[in-house]
Enzyme design. Structure first.
Site, PDB file in Angstrom:
ATOM      1  N   GLY A   1      35.984  37.708  38.021  1.00 33.53           N
ATOM      2  CA  GLY A   1      35.241  38.334  39.098  1.00 33.53           C
ATOM      3  C   GLY A   1      33.764  38.043  38.945  1.00 33.53           C
TER       4      GLY A   1
ATOM      5  N   PHE B   1      31.399  40.222  38.024  1.00 36.08           N
ATOM      6  CA  PHE B   1      30.806  40.909  36.876  1.00 36.08           C
ATOM      7  C   PHE B   1      31.829  41.209  35.789  1.00 36.08           C
ATOM      8  CE2 PHE B   1      28.747  42.532  40.811  1.00 36.08           C
ATOM      9  CZ  PHE B   1      27.621  41.728  40.730  1.00 36.08           C
TER      10      PHE B   1
ATOM     11  N   VAL C   1      35.749  39.797  33.735  1.00 35.65           N
ATOM     12  CA  VAL C   1      36.789  38.799  33.525  1.00 35.65           C
ATOM     13  C   VAL C   1      37.937  39.491  32.804  1.00 35.65           C
ATOM     14  CG1 VAL C   1      35.776  38.031  31.348  1.00 35.65           C
ATOM     15  CG2 VAL C   1      37.305  36.508  32.605  1.00 35.65           C
ATOM     16  N   VAL C   2      39.150  39.112  33.136  1.00 41.23           N
ATOM     17  CA  VAL C   2      40.345  39.683  32.516  1.00 41.23           C
ATOM     18  C   VAL C   2      40.957  38.614  31.628  1.00 41.23           C
ATOM     19  CG1 VAL C   2      42.574  40.781  32.888  1.00 41.23           C
ATOM     20  CG2 VAL C   2      40.705  41.189  34.492  1.00 41.23           C
TER      21      VAL C   2
ATOM     22  N   LYS D   1      40.046  43.724  29.992  1.00 35.05           N
ATOM     23  CA  LYS D   1      39.072  43.610  31.074  1.00 35.05           C
ATOM     24  C   LYS D   1      37.685  43.728  30.469  1.00 35.05           C
ATOM     25  CE  LYS D   1      38.005  45.457  35.667  1.00 35.05           C
ATOM     26  NZ  LYS D   1      38.396  46.446  36.700  1.00 35.05           N
TER      27      LYS D   1
ATOM     28  N   ASP E   1      44.051  52.653  46.858  1.00 32.08           N
ATOM     29  CA  ASP E   1      44.126  51.196  47.034  1.00 32.08           C
ATOM     30  C   ASP E   1      45.522  50.698  46.670  1.00 32.08           C
ATOM     31  OD1 ASP E   1      43.170  48.739  47.789  1.00 32.08           O
ATOM     32  OD2 ASP E   1      42.319  48.260  45.836  1.00 32.08           O
TER      33      ASP E   1
END
Length: 925
Positions: A29, A31, A33-34, A49, A142
């Site tokens: 992403g 900001f 990272v996984v 994460k 969500d």
């Protein structure tokens, strides 16, 4: 520190975060990272994460901490478990459970919809997890297919509580966030809402997606999607049962107060068809108060003590909910114990609180440490070893952060940044032997799937490229880890020297008509292996019969409904079996025979992004106004915009040949409009979508630009409407003509005269009258046509008289009727005195005296089409028929009437639609 370029069997990944070895990237992403990690003590795979706090503002940082707080409160078998939280000055590490089989979105995109029995089992798991959250006053907000993950046993795991929040009963929430296709109408309208009702709507959409393999509400732009959600209408396919339809309709109710509650959903008839067995709790759930020492799993605590981990510190960490290394090791070992026990039947399991400590189990654990045998706690009925294929694992760029986070990049790679306790031993790799079980039940719950982009929360914009994944696969073929890319079933295909096992599926369900895709868990990694000739040669060489070639190479089970199709078309339909073509439901009133109902397959859609402040589209609606939204326009202008390139004959041809077209040809069907209307709209939707793609502001309600042809059509339509309102002179002329032509009087007929006349009682009414205004098809043209005066089939016409004149032969028509522009209103005809003789009439032919005993007019059962010019011929849609003998034997003294600018009369109606091949009109007889 970067990852070395050497082989993986020489160096097991030097990048470490605490006790975890980083093995790959699951998602990226802006900001965060996984990463895929493996605990060095328990050898358990986890999802880490990694969040760069320096790139977050105060609002997003608060959202991250709230997500951590929520996940600490949740401990449910169908919710992603939080194992550990590590925090430095600039970085935040969230170690969570890793779901090996990725998102259910990918599963549906690859294998198609689920049958209702399997969808019911999945939905029970979702319902229990959401009920668990609502019981702790937590709302997810969500819920979507992208956030529903599948573990190694194909069980649901709800992930991504970044939009979650706490709620109180009776209090409304005011922040609008979520994913547009799954968002409730109150979110789009910007209203305050109750959190549980929002999740109920999202669960209704999720259930629809599971059963149908498509979204109930979808659209190319956010305003169109918003309008469809606010209308609340969606399509019900033929294969959906009535009970399932009733449940979905009761969940997708526009009024939040009228939606079903979770308790009502549990008692619904469709849910009660198959109620899952309540499994005993393997270890007690943490209560709100601080748990005592006896409430923890003593077997795991003893195992940790044997590894040299302080038992007292572990208990303190669990009581304080610190989620440090001690708690993480405890949770990971408990998960391995759960995985081990879940392999046994439900009836044989016992609650851990009801069992006495087993000395045999302790001796087994001790032997595992002294002898060095692996503590294999994985399920023995695992039919697939998960592939160790790690995309981007050997690339340095896999650990890249934004440009401003370069210092943080080296920070999370250094082991010294996270304090780790000293541990004397560790468990060995839990790699169970390959089992070839012929008696395994062929159910998706026993299957696993290796996904390129498996992960907890894929925050990257794009998915992994299959070409890159293939390169990663080729680079890891020489590794020491066994890669099993398919189900381990009856026949194995062993690649020599590589240590990889491929399997050939010999299940009879591939050839069974009653198969519901039970064998549908073939790995997506093999999609790019189809181009590998060596793999194909090996597979073909190991097959005893050529019958198995097609299911394996195509990687799709055979769709029973497509047995009669060719192999090329069968491949298209097997990719997503929601392309149903027959069997209509009575509740689905908008379905038309021969049209495929769904085209918005999940495999053709991008992942849905969660959006903050989803009600911004409502503010734009208020600023721009409803006139800018093409979907809010009335039906006539909407069809004028979209239907100018699709004649009605082409629609019928498309309906006749729709079964022979490939799946990619059909338009996406709106759940709220008839198929003919949707088809007309789709013809011009592609150029409008191209214009929207060029201008990003088209996303928010801006009307697409009209072409010159469309503007000309609207202009001509307006002129025709004005002309039709001012044609009283033309009607009067026809009225006078019909009076003079009453040459076949029928004594038995008494038809009304035009409204303008008041005949004396002794006067015989003419047999022809016009009871409705002229058809809108009449439009002046520059050519003349021959007009036959025999109009006995039009016995309901009512015409208006012309002003009286003394000339027996008048000019053909006033000049203003020959113009395209609308004529001025004519002067009203002079009133006639009762009993006065009729005025001389204007005719373009000679009058004649008829004999007193005239024969009756012959019967004309069907109207005949008059010969007209080419331009007017397209306006006439009546069927051609030969002239009756009575017309051919008419008196020859009648001269044909040549009328300028006068097309034939039709007893018809005009559909309010535009058709370019019919000069702008679609006529229905």
């Amino acid at each position: 520190m970067v990852m070395a370029d050497g082989p993986r069997h020489l160096q097991r990944g030097p990048v470490r975060v605490g006790f975890y070895d980083i093995e790959g990237t699951l998602g990226k992403g802006n900001f965060a990272v996984v990463k895929l990690g493996r605990h060095r003590i328990t050898k358990t795979e986890v999802a880490i994460k990694i969040i760069d706090k320096s790139q977050l503002d105060a609002v997003n940082l608060e959202k991250i901490y709230r997500e951590v707080q929520i996940m600490k409160m949740l401990d449910h078998p169908h919710i992603i478990k939080l194992y550990q939280v590590m925090e430095t000055k600039s970085m935040l590490y969230l170690v969570t459970e890793y779901a090996k089989n990725g998102e259910i979105f990918d599963y549906l995109a690859n294998h198609g919809r689920l049958n209702e029995s399997e969808a019911r089992r999945k939905f029970w798991q979702i319902l229990s997890a959401v009920d668990y959250c609502h019981g702790r006053k937590i709302v997810h907000r969500d819920l979507k297919a992208e956030n529903l993950l599948l573990d190694n046993n194909m069980n649901i795991k709800i992930a991504d509580f970044s939009f979650g929040n706490f709620f109180k009963s009776g209090e409304l929430l005011a922040t609008w966030r979520g994913s547009p296709p799954y968002a409730a109408p109150e979110v789009f309208e910007g209203q305050q809402y109750e959190g549980p009702q929002l999740d109920i709507w999202s669960m209704g959409v999720v259930l629809y997606v599971l059963v149908c393999g498509a979204l109930p509400f979808d659209g190319p732009t956010l305003p169109i999607l918003r309008q469809r959600v606010l209308e609340g209408r969606f399509r019900i396919p033929y294969f959906m049962s009535e009970d399932c339809e009733h449940l979905i309709r009761r969940m997708l109710v526009l009024d939040p107060s009228k939606r079903l509650t979770i308790a009502q959903i549990k008692e619904h008839k469709w849910m009660l068809i198959e109620v899952p067995v309540q499994r005993p709790v393997l270890y007690p759930q943490e209560q709100e108060n601080e748990p005592s020492i006896g409430e923890f799993n003593e077997q795991v605590l003893r195992l940790m003590h044997s590894l040299g981990i302080d038992q007292q510190k572990t208990i303190e960490s669990l009581q304080n909910k610190s989620y440090n290394h001690f708690a993480a090791i405890y949770f990971l070992l408990v998960e391995r114990l759960k995985s081990h026990r879940s392999s046994f039947p439900v009836e044989q399991r016992l609650d851990g609180r009801q069992r006495r400590p087993s000395a045999i189990a302790e001796q087994t654990v001790a032997k595992a440490q002294t002898v060095g045998l692996p503590v294999t706690m994985h399920s023995p009925n695992m039919r697939l070893l998960r592939s160790a294929l790690l995309p981007q694992a050997s690339n340095v760029e896999a650990f890249s952060f934004p440009a401003s986070g370069c210092q943080a990049e080296t920070a999370f790679m250094e082991e010294e940044c996270v304090d780790t306790p000293k541990v004397n031993g560790c468990l060995l790799d839990p790699v169970p032997p390959v089992l070839v079980r012929k008696g395994c039940q062929s159910l998706p719950s026993n299957m696993m799937e290796t996904s390129i982009d498996e992960g907890l929360e894929t925050e990257g914009e794009a998915e992994e490229d299959p070409a890159h994944a293939f390169e990663a696969f080729q680079s890891t073929r020489s590794g020491q880890r066994r890669h099993t890319l398919s189900e381990v079933t009856n026949q194995l295909v062993v690649m020599p020297g590589a240590g990889k096992i491929f399997s050939m599926n010999d299940s009879p369900s591939l050839d069974s008509v009653d198969s519901e895709y039970d064998m549908g868990s073939v790995q997506r990694d093999l999609n790019f292996l189809e181009d590998n000739p060596s793999l194909k040669d090996i597979m073909l060489a190991n097959q005893p019969s050529p019958r198995k070639t097609s299911p394996f190479i195509s990687l799709r089970p055979t769709n029973p409904a497509m047995q009669a199709l060719s192999s090329q078309k069968r491949e298209v339909h097997n990719r997503s079996p929601v392309s149903f073509r027959e069997g209509r439901r009575a509740s689905d009133t908008s379905l038309t025979q021969g049209i495929v109902a769904f085209r918005q397959h999940l495999q053709n859609l991008a992942r849905t992004k969660g959006i903050l402040e989803l009600n911004k589209v409502q503010l734009l609606y208020e600023q721009i106004g409803p006139e800018a939204d093409p979907n809010l326009a009335p039906a006539a202008p909407q069809l004028q915009d979209h239907a100018s390139s699709c004649p009605q004959e082409e629609v019928s041809q498309q309906q006749e040949s729709v079964s022979t077209l490939p799946a990619s040809v059909h338009p996406q069907l709106s759940p709220r409009q008839s198929l003919e209307t949707q088809y007309l709209q789709h013809r011009l939707q592609k150029p409008s979508l191209l214009s929207k793609a060029q201008n990003t502001c088209q996303l928010y309600c801006k009307e697409p630009p009209r072409s010159l042809e469309q503007q000309l059509q609207e202009h001509r339509l307006q002129q025709k409407r004005l002309f039709l309102q001012k044609q009283s002179q033309l009607q009067a002329y026809f009225n006078q003509m019909q009076i003079a032509e009453s040459s076949y009087p029928q004594p038995s007929q008494q038809l009304p005269l035009p409204r303008q006349e008041t005949p004396p009682p002794s006067q015989q009414a003419p047999p022809f009258s016009l009871t409705q205004p002229l058809s809108p098809v009449l439009e002046p043209s520059s050519e003349q046509m021959q007009y036959s005066p025999f109009l006995s089939q039009y016995q309901e016409m009512q015409l208006q008289p012309l002003p009286s004149t003394s000339s027996p032969r008048a000019a053909p028509l006033p000049t203003q009727l020959q113009q395209q522009q609308p004529p001025p209103p004519p002067p009203p005809p002079p009133p006639r005195q009762p009993g006065a003789a009729p005025a001389p009439l204007q005719f373009s032919y000679q009058t004649c005296e008829l004999p007193s005993a005239a024969p009756p007019a012959p019967d004309y059962p069907t109207p005949c089409q008059y010969p007209v010019d080419g331009a007017q011929q397209s306006d006439l849609t009546g069927p051609d028929c030969p002239r009756s003998p009575g017309l051919q034997e008419a008196p020859s003294s009648y001269d044909p009437l040549a009328l300028s600018e006068l097309p034939g009369l039709f007893d018809c109606e005009m559909l309010d639609a535009v058709d370019p091949q019919h000069n702008g009109y679609v006529l229905a007889n």
